[in-house]
Design an enzyme around this catalytic site. Structure first.
Site, short mmCIF file in Angstrom:
data_model
loop_
_atom_site.label_atom_id
_atom_site.label_comp_id
_atom_site.label_asym_id
_atom_site.label_seq_id
_atom_site.Cartn_x
_atom_site.Cartn_y
_atom_site.Cartn_z
N LYS A 243 -4.39 13.95 2.88
CA LYS A 243 -5.14 12.71 3.06
C LYS A 243 -5.55 12.57 4.53
CE LYS A 243 -4.37 7.74 2.04
NZ LYS A 243 -3.33 6.80 1.52
N SER A 318 -4.63 4.17 -2.24
CA SER A 318 -5.68 4.60 -1.34
C SER A 318 -5.83 6.11 -1.22
CB SER A 318 -5.43 4.02 0.05
OG SER A 318 -4.18 4.46 0.57
N SER A 342 0.02 3.65 -3.01
CA SER A 342 -1.14 4.51 -2.74
C SER A 342 -0.94 5.98 -3.02
CB SER A 342 -1.60 4.32 -1.29
OG SER A 342 -2.14 3.04 -1.11
#
Length: 645
Positions: A243, A318, A342
């Site tokens: 990420k 996320s 997330s």
């Protein structure tokens, strides 16, 4: 890309990857090491098994090997054998000649070095196709039985079958590289080809922000290291996507924001550093909900990431870029971060396994923060075993993150030791009806899957215990601390970048206008907070944590539970443009600091993935992995998206 022209192993020893299967010989009782290609002989040398009495003919053996070759799509060129029975040493010679296995060191007392079958025995043993009965005995004159033929057929087929990238596990990849079917450089190229085909064009998942320009060169270096010294471990030469809020010193780290598009930190995040040390290749960086604010994964730098199971639906967030990418087989596994849900929400929405570790198990150093009271980084993978391998590589003490001091002495030698297919037998699993709402149609679709999952847990040997979590209403009234801590911790992060930082405060970013305008009000509200030295903030930090921990520990102790389960998200992936909710279940883990793991539980009638989440006690990731692995292996709900074949 290089074509080896053969699926047969040319060098190195085969990683022990086949399952333990009972072996039989001639009707006597002997140690069962032949059956345990996946088990060290030291663990099997004292085990005994009564063996079947039906010998196999040479014709039966040859027929089985030819069938294995046909299934694998490779030529069958084994020399003919004859006789009503066939000895173990003759099987070794025939297989060694057919598969062209390299010689290995002999280690059996009953196989003389000068014997004409010694090289064959050694090479078959090294390849994991025929093991010794004990550490020192091979029994070359034992007679092959029909059951042995079945075992050999399965092993030989798995050994010679062509490598298939899609849905390959980390150990599948290691085995293919050890057998010479694949190099790390070729593996990187295959993943890059998939990213170009499905992320950059075609269905355009839009999950990957940045590709590591040095990935192929790094892979080549790791291939050379493997040839010279062997693999460092299970992640050697394995491509990983992370990420884009994990610092990488060779690629920008942006949090999805245009404002940081050229920001390259001087140092890797601690978890990234650990992955590189384990031999992993950071293939690239994935899109995220900008600054990890939400659960739909849209950013000013990367735009909207799509769900590969339904392109008009959100991928979760996320860490939605990592979720969509790993589901689409753009890398072997990935890293996400989790402040409220997330890691787990996008894992649920993409039929993945996601682990939110105990706060303190893994360092947060070098992760752009959202709220350090709740932030963690952790693995996202297609299987529980891959997630466990990733967790092994990323946990541990880091003097730059004081929370990791709590984990000292609480980390097992390997989380893969908990991969027990029978892990649910005798387990007591708490099921709280209030965590499985079904009043709305979109909730009912998920609830139906979870109710079925509970029945599956019971069929796999677990006891489902009805529970009611104390103080749940009070717990759910507490807010996330991202609205409190973000400004101060982001400013600290920007300061850590030094003079080269493109901006030095949240205020400067807002003034620049270089961010997702959909988040403007949220960013301004966070920027308006002047201090954390308030009674309100301190009450949340102290009382919220205390009431959540004590409530969960009490209900688990009262009912002698191994874990509590619930839907990871009470609703499946929503339509893009219509908003997304997930319920409050995912807050139990960050509010308590306790670990949680989500694993695929099936699909709604609309074909959207649903995850079931296991919550456990602090630093008890091993138990959660054991339960989740047993459930995964007993159900096999994971399915690859048809849109990215």
């Amino acid at each position: 890309m290089t074509n080896h022209g053969s699926v047969f192993r040319k060098s190195g020893a085969l990683l022990m990857a086949s399952a333990v299967i009972a072996a039989t010989w001639g009707g006597t009782t002997v140690p069962s090491a032949f059956a345990a290609a996946a088990t060290p002989a030291s663990k099997t040398s004292t085990a005994t098994i009564t063996l079947a009495k039906t010998p196999a003919s040479a014709a039966t053996f040859l027929g089985a090997m030819e069938e294995a070759a046909t299934l694998a799509g490779v030529p069958f060129t084994m020399d003919k054998l004859s006789g009503t029975t066939i000895k173990r040493k003759d099987v070794a010679v025939a297989l060694q000649q057919w598969l062209k296995l390299d010689p290995a060191t002999i280690s059996f007392k009953d196989v003389p070095e000068q014997a004409d079958y010694a090289d064959a025995v050694a090479s078959l043993n090294a390849a994991g196709l025929m093991k010794g009965y004990t550490d020192t005995l091979f029994l070359p004159n034992a007679i092959l039985t029909e059951n042995d033929v079945t075992v050999l057929k399965d092993r030989v087929y798995n050994y010679i079958k062509p490598f298939v990238l899609e849905e390959a596990t980390i150990m599948d990849l290691q085995t293919a590289m050890t057998q010479g079917k694949l190099t790390s450089k070729e593996l990187v190229q295959q993943y890059l080809d998939r990213i170009e085909k499905y992320d950059d064009q075609g269905v355009s998942i839009n999950a990957v922000l940045t590709i590591n320009p040095d990935a192929l060169q790094i892979a080549e270096q790791l291939d050379a290291e493997r040839a010279a010294q062997g693999a460092r471990g299970p992640l050697h030469g394995i491509p990983i996507l992370v990420k884009d809020n994990f610092d990488t010193n060779d690629m920008p780290t942006t949090a999805g924001c245009i404002c940081l598009k050229d920001s390259i930190p001087a140092h890797d995040a601690e978890q990234v550093k650990k992955l590189k040390a384990a031999g992993a290749i950071i293939l690239g960086k994935t899109n995220l909900h900008e600054f990890a604010f939400g659960i739909t994964t849209s950013s000013s730098l990367g735009g909207q990431t799509l769900n590969p199971y339904a392109l008009d639906h959100y991928p979760g967030g996320s860490s939605g870029g990592t979720g969509a990418a790993i589901a689409s087989n753009f890398a072997a596994a990935g890293l996400g971060t989790d402040t409220g849900g997330s890691i787990r929400i996008p894992s649920s929405f993409n039929s993945l396994v996601g682990i939110r570790p105990t706060i303190g198990l893994s360092s947060r150093e070098g992760i752009i923060p959202l709220a350090l009271t709740q932030d963690v980084g952790g693995p996202m993978a297609r299987t529980v075993s891959d997630a466990a391998i990733m967790l092994d590589a990323t946990v541990g003490y880091d003097k730059k993150d004081v929370s990791t001091a709590y984990a000292v002495g609480k980390i097992p030698s390997s989380y893969t030791d908990f991969l027990d297919v029978n892990g649910l037998k005798g387990a007591r699993i708490g099921v709280a009806p209030e965590l499985i709402p079904s009043t709305k149609a979109e909730e009912k679709a998920v609830a139906d899957v979870i109710h079925n999952a509970v029945e599956e847990l019971k069929s796999l040997g677990a006891t489902a215990v009805p529970i009611s979590i104390p103080n749940l209403t009070e717990i759910n009234k507490y807010p996330s601390l991202s609205g409190y801590e973000f400004k101060f911790q982001l400013n600290d992060y920007l300061d850590s970048l030094g003079e080269e930082a493109p901006y030095h405060s949240l205020s400067e970013i807002i003034a620049s206008g270089e961010f997702d305008k959909a988040q403007e009000q949220s960013m301004k509200a966070r920027d308006a907070r002047e201090t954390l030295d308030t009674t309100e903030y301190k009450d949340i930090v102290l009382k919220r944590t205390q009431v959540t921990r004590e409530s969960l520990l009490k209900v688990m102790a009262d009912h002698n539970l191994d874990a509590i389960i619930y839907p990871t998200s009470t609703q499946a992936a929503g339509l893009i443009g219509e908003g997304q909710t997930s319920g409050g279940n995912n807050r139990l883990s960050p509010f308590s600091g306790f670990p949680a793991i989500t694993v695929p539980a099936g699909f709604t009638t609309d074909g959207l993935p649903v995850g079931i989440e296991f919550l456990g006690r602090a630093f008890d990731e091993g138990t959660l992995i054991k339960l989740a692995y047993s459930y995964e292996q007993g159900t096999h709900h994971r399915q690859a998206p048809e849109l990215t074949p």
